[in-house]
Design a protein around this motif. Structure first.
Motif, PDB file in Angstrom:
ATOM      1  N   ALA A  89      17.102  -8.511 -14.228  1.00  0.00           N
ATOM      2  CA  ALA A  89      17.198  -9.365 -13.039  1.00  0.00           C
ATOM      3  C   ALA A  89      15.870 -10.079 -12.796  1.00  0.00           C
ATOM      4  O   ALA A  89      15.855 -11.262 -12.432  1.00  0.00           O
ATOM      5  CB  ALA A  89      17.595  -8.530 -11.815  1.00  0.00           C
ATOM      6  N   ASP A  92      15.666 -12.859 -15.177  1.00  0.00           N
ATOM      7  CA  ASP A  92      16.592 -13.900 -14.722  1.00  0.00           C
ATOM      8  C   ASP A  92      15.984 -14.736 -13.590  1.00  0.00           C
ATOM      9  O   ASP A  92      16.248 -15.933 -13.482  1.00  0.00           O
ATOM     10  CB  ASP A  92      17.909 -13.257 -14.269  1.00  0.00           C
ATOM     11  N   CYS A  93      15.167 -14.102 -12.754  1.00  0.00           N
ATOM     12  CA  CYS A  93      14.487 -14.803 -11.662  1.00  0.00           C
ATOM     13  C   CYS A  93      13.181 -15.456 -12.131  1.00  0.00           C
ATOM     14  O   CYS A  93      12.411 -15.958 -11.313  1.00  0.00           O
ATOM     15  CB  CYS A  93      14.185 -13.836 -10.521  1.00  0.00           C
ATOM     16  N   CYS A 150      13.728 -14.331  -4.696  1.00  0.00           N
ATOM     17  CA  CYS A 150      14.793 -14.643  -5.660  1.00  0.00           C
ATOM     18  C   CYS A 150      15.710 -13.428  -5.747  1.00  0.00           C
ATOM     19  O   CYS A 150      15.257 -12.282  -5.626  1.00  0.00           O
ATOM     20  CB  CYS A 150      14.168 -14.937  -7.026  1.00  0.00           C
ATOM     21  N   GLU A 151      16.985 -13.685  -5.964  1.00  0.00           N
ATOM     22  CA  GLU A 151      17.979 -12.609  -6.085  1.00  0.00           C
ATOM     23  C   GLU A 151      18.732 -12.771  -7.395  1.00  0.00           C
ATOM     24  O   GLU A 151      19.068 -13.867  -7.807  1.00  0.00           O
ATOM     25  CB  GLU A 151      18.967 -12.677  -4.916  1.00  0.00           C
ATOM     26  N   SER A 152      18.966 -11.653  -8.084  1.00  0.00           N
ATOM     27  CA  SER A 152      19.808 -11.640  -9.278  1.00  0.00           C
ATOM     28  C   SER A 152      20.547 -10.307  -9.308  1.00  0.00           C
ATOM     29  O   SER A 152      19.924  -9.247  -9.275  1.00  0.00           O
ATOM     30  CB  SER A 152      18.958 -11.799 -10.546  1.00  0.00           C
ATOM     31  N   ASP A 153      21.860 -10.353  -9.338  1.00  0.00           N
ATOM     32  CA  ASP A 153      22.714  -9.155  -9.378  1.00  0.00           C
ATOM     33  C   ASP A 153      22.376  -8.160  -8.280  1.00  0.00           C
ATOM     34  O   ASP A 153      22.371  -6.950  -8.493  1.00  0.00           O
ATOM     35  CB  ASP A 153      22.630  -8.473 -10.749  1.00  0.00           C
ATOM     36  N   HIS A 155      19.523  -7.639  -6.920  1.00  0.00           N
ATOM     37  CA  HIS A 155      18.113  -7.227  -6.951  1.00  0.00           C
ATOM     38  C   HIS A 155      17.272  -8.368  -6.402  1.00  0.00           C
ATOM     39  O   HIS A 155      17.434  -9.520  -6.792  1.00  0.00           O
ATOM     40  CB  HIS A 155      17.678  -6.902  -8.384  1.00  0.00           C
ATOM     41  N   TYR A 156      16.351  -8.038  -5.506  1.00  0.00           N
ATOM     42  CA  TYR A 156      15.531  -9.040  -4.826  1.00  0.00           C
ATOM     43  C   TYR A 156      14.077  -8.925  -5.267  1.00  0.00           C
ATOM     44  O   TYR A 156      13.540  -7.819  -5.426  1.00  0.00           O
ATOM     45  CB  TYR A 156      15.634  -8.877  -3.297  1.00  0.00           C
TER      46      TYR A 156
END
Length: 160
Positions: A89, A92-93, A150-153, A155-156
């Motif tokens: 994540a 990804d961010c 930022c957020e991905s799945d 997770h921040y």
């Protein structure tokens, strides 16, 4: 555990698959095991075997792989002391590998939950109020807050 399957390149180019799967624990061990494997192949076939191509991988983010190499940054990523889903994540961010642990803020169900938890944790609100706490537009607050996160799945991460 991350694994990678390598094919010996000259055999691969001649239509023959000679492969081996390696568990990836650290760069030195990986390089040593690959060199030993290629030396064994050279000895057993009488043909110089010194190059390889990646055939398959598991647990390695695709941005660390090419056909003929495994990025040096992968080893940094592997050593980050967080579960793989959090590390993925972070990537990804677009968080730099060395900053993932510092930037990680936790897992939340929504931007609004994240905004409310952050507001409570920094003392902006105590979380025990009934009013005006119940009147806060957490969607708007979250939208404003997410300029710096930022957020991905779920997770921040704080943008550093």
């Amino acid at each position: 555990m991350a694994t990678i399957t390598l094919n010996e390149l000259s055999s691969y180019n001649n239509g023959k698959l000679v492969c081996r799967t390696f568990n990836l624990t650290d760069e030195d061990t990986f390089n040593e095991e690959v060199n030993e494997w290629l030396a064994e192949l050279t000895e057993s076939t009488g043909q110089l075997c010194e190059e390889w191509i990646i055939g398959d991988s598991d647990g390695i983010p695709s941005n660390y792989l090419s056909d003929y190499s495994l990025s040096n940054e992968f080893w940094e990523w592997l050593n980050v002391d967080l579960p793989d889903d959090i590390k993925l994540a972070g990537i990804d961010c677009e968080i730099a590998v060395e900053n993932i642990e510092e930037a990680y803020q936790g897992t939340y169900d929504s931007d609004e939950d994240f905004a409310q938890e952050l507001a409570e944790s920094i003392g902006a609100i105590s979380g025990t109020e009934i009013w005006p706490h119940t009147c806060v537009d957490w969607e708007w607050a979250a939208r404003e807050l997410m300029y710096d996160y930022c957020e991905s799945d779920g997770h921040y991460f704080r943008m550093l």
